[in-house]
Design a protein around this motif. Structure first.
Motif, short mmCIF file in Angstrom:
data_model
loop_
_atom_site.label_atom_id
_atom_site.label_comp_id
_atom_site.label_asym_id
_atom_site.label_seq_id
_atom_site.Cartn_x
_atom_site.Cartn_y
_atom_site.Cartn_z
N ASP A 109 -34.37 6.40 -37.67
CA ASP A 109 -35.70 6.95 -37.97
C ASP A 109 -36.12 7.85 -36.82
O ASP A 109 -36.30 7.41 -35.68
N ARG A 110 -36.29 9.11 -37.09
CA ARG A 110 -36.60 10.07 -36.03
C ARG A 110 -37.92 9.76 -35.33
O ARG A 110 -38.10 10.09 -34.16
N THR A 133 -28.57 8.83 -26.14
CA THR A 133 -27.76 10.04 -26.00
C THR A 133 -26.30 9.73 -25.66
O THR A 133 -25.52 10.65 -25.42
N ALA A 134 -25.95 8.45 -25.63
CA ALA A 134 -24.56 8.07 -25.33
C ALA A 134 -23.65 8.52 -26.46
O ALA A 134 -24.07 8.71 -27.61
N GLU A 135 -22.40 8.69 -26.14
CA GLU A 135 -21.41 9.12 -27.13
C GLU A 135 -21.35 8.10 -28.27
O GLU A 135 -21.30 6.88 -28.04
N PRO A 138 -26.36 7.73 -33.01
CA PRO A 138 -26.77 8.55 -34.16
C PRO A 138 -27.43 9.85 -33.70
O PRO A 138 -28.23 9.85 -32.75
N GLU A 139 -27.10 10.95 -34.36
CA GLU A 139 -27.72 12.24 -34.06
C GLU A 139 -28.95 12.43 -34.93
O GLU A 139 -28.91 12.19 -36.14
N THR A 140 -30.06 12.83 -34.31
CA THR A 140 -31.28 13.17 -35.05
C THR A 140 -31.76 14.52 -34.53
O THR A 140 -31.27 15.01 -33.50
N ALA A 146 -34.20 14.41 -26.39
CA ALA A 146 -33.91 13.23 -25.57
C ALA A 146 -33.01 13.60 -24.40
O ALA A 146 -33.21 13.12 -23.28
N ARG A 147 -32.02 14.45 -24.64
CA ARG A 147 -31.13 14.88 -23.56
C ARG A 147 -31.91 15.69 -22.51
O ARG A 147 -31.69 15.53 -21.31
#
Length: 427
Positions: A109-110, A133-135, A138-140, A146-147
């Motif tokens: 959930d974004r 942001t770890a490998e 989930p990408e949102t 966040a990065r």
């Protein structure tokens, strides 16, 4: 006017300034916020409703609500609640634990990712952003934000600027937009103060009445002072003193504000002094007296003789006879007068008459430094007596009267050495 260094100005824009003491808010008010704060955070993630994360109802006991609770507590800090400030670290630790223990599905959930970014930029630290942001995470649409936030918290300004510089905060929810814009301002202030001011204006409009607005207003005042926009500086300073003078960070603000006013050299002309007076009149007499004294002392250390004289005179009109504050005002005025030829002897007598037993340690150090300066000046004058020619003597006295901040030429080197003593006397 001396320029504030990049490092110092960057520190002014840091999101988490060192707090100073303030009068406590009513305990019951702070406790009510605390009670609210503890409820959502104390629930274990497993107890959250089983509705899909995208369902707004699920956010009532998830990251969005937890971070909102923190913001409510921080807003009380802006209003001066010592209890809220003291409880902040406990609440942050509890929220951080719950965020780190949240089920992976929560981060699909974004809105929850947005809340985590706000949390990290509100004093929560980088741990949750490292997780998000770890490998393999989930990408949102918020992952890049966040990065960028993580890079900023880690002090990687170039990387943070690359990731956040072109973010259009108008497309973000207000709370996230305020946090990102405040970060963008911190990154822009050294290279592009005009952009930083515009960003801080936006933050203030987005989140009125919050600790975020208080911080943005405080930072913008100092950027404006550095840039010399006296009119807007005055308007925002008055606004801060009217609305946030009880803030836990108000003492920190007043210390920096005294330095900023000194750098503006308000004693230089009538326009600056009139603006200075209007700002100071926003304060209650006791607070005004204390700030005048702080400004006078700061002005002495910065070599702004006119400003030191004006501020100490203003302070003395508000001091009770024989009080500590009156003794401080007399000291600061005499210390400012000692470096001027026409007032040297009078200032020396005043310095010798100061009751050092009434002074705090830092002012005793200043008194000793001023007396040391006076002794060196006196030796210089003894070696080089006043010109025997009466006309030359009149010209020298006229020059001193026209330029009350003019240092005695024969002892400029000595004054430079004693100036270091005066600076070291500042805690």
């Amino acid at each position: 006017m001396k320029r504030i260094t990049r490092v110092a100005l960057g520190a002014v824009l840091s999101f988490c300034p060192y707090p100073v003491a303030a009068d406590p808010a009513p305990p019951q008010a702070a406790e009510s916020v605390l009670t609210t704060a503890q409820s959502p955070v104390s629930e274990a993630p497993e107890a959250a409703p089983k509705a899909p994360p995208a369902d707004p109802q699920s956010r009532k006991s998830g990251p969005v609500e937890w971070v909102r609770t923190l913001q409510l507590l921080q807003d009380r800090i802006a209003m001066g609640s010592v209890a809220a400030h003291e409880s902040q670290s406990v609440l942050i630790a509890r929220i951080e634990g719950d965020l780190l223990n949240a089920a992976p599905v929560v981060w699909t959930d974004r809105h929850n990712v947005q809340a985590a970014i706000v949390f990290a930029l509100s004093g929560g630290g980088p741990a949750i952003l490292r997780r998000l942001t770890a490998e393999g995470s989930p990408e949102t649409p918020e992952t890049a934000l966040a990065r960028g936030a993580l890079a900023y918290i880690d002090g990687q300004e170039a990387e943070a600027n690359r990731l956040l510089k072109d973010v259009d905060t108008a497309t973000l929810p207000p709370t996230l937009a305020g946090s990102i814009a405040l970060t963008q301002a911190a990154l822009a202030v050294n290279e592009n103060p005009v952009r930083a001011i515009a960003l801080l204006d936006r933050v203030r409009l987005l989140l009125p009445g919050t600790l975020v607005e208080e911080g943005a207003l405080r930072r913008e005042i100092f950027v404006l002072g550095q840039g010399g926009d006296l009119k807007k500086f005055e308007i925002l300073a008055i606004q801060y003193l009217r609305r946030f003078q009880s803030s836990i960070y108000g003492g920190n603000f007043r210390q920096r504000f005294a330095y900023q006013l000194t750098q503006l050299d308000f004693g230089r002309d009538e326009t600056r002094f009139a603006a200075f007076t209007r700002i100071m009149n926003e304060l209650a007499p006791e607070s005004r007296r204390d700030l005048y004294l702080l400004i006078a002392r700061t002005a002495i250390q910065e070599g702004k003789t006119n400003s030191a004289l004006m501020a100490s005179d203003k302070a003395l009109t508000l001091c009770a006879p024989g009080s500590l504050e009156a003794t401080q005002g007399q000291l600061y005025r005499a210390a400012a007068e000692i470096v001027t030829l026409s007032t040297f002897q009078t200032a020396l007598r005043k310095l010798k008459a100061v009751d050092r037993t009434k002074l705090p340690a830092r002012d005793v150090q200043l008194l000793d430094a001023a007396l040391s300066m006076a002794e060196q000046i006196g030796r210089g004058l003894a070696r080089d007596p006043a010109p025997p020619d009466a006309e030359a003597s009149k010209r020298a006295q006229a020059a001193a009267a026209d330029e009350p901040g003019n240092l005695i030429p024969k002892v400029e080197a000595m004054i430079g050495q004693v100036d270091q003593l005066l600076r070291r006397s500042n805690p």
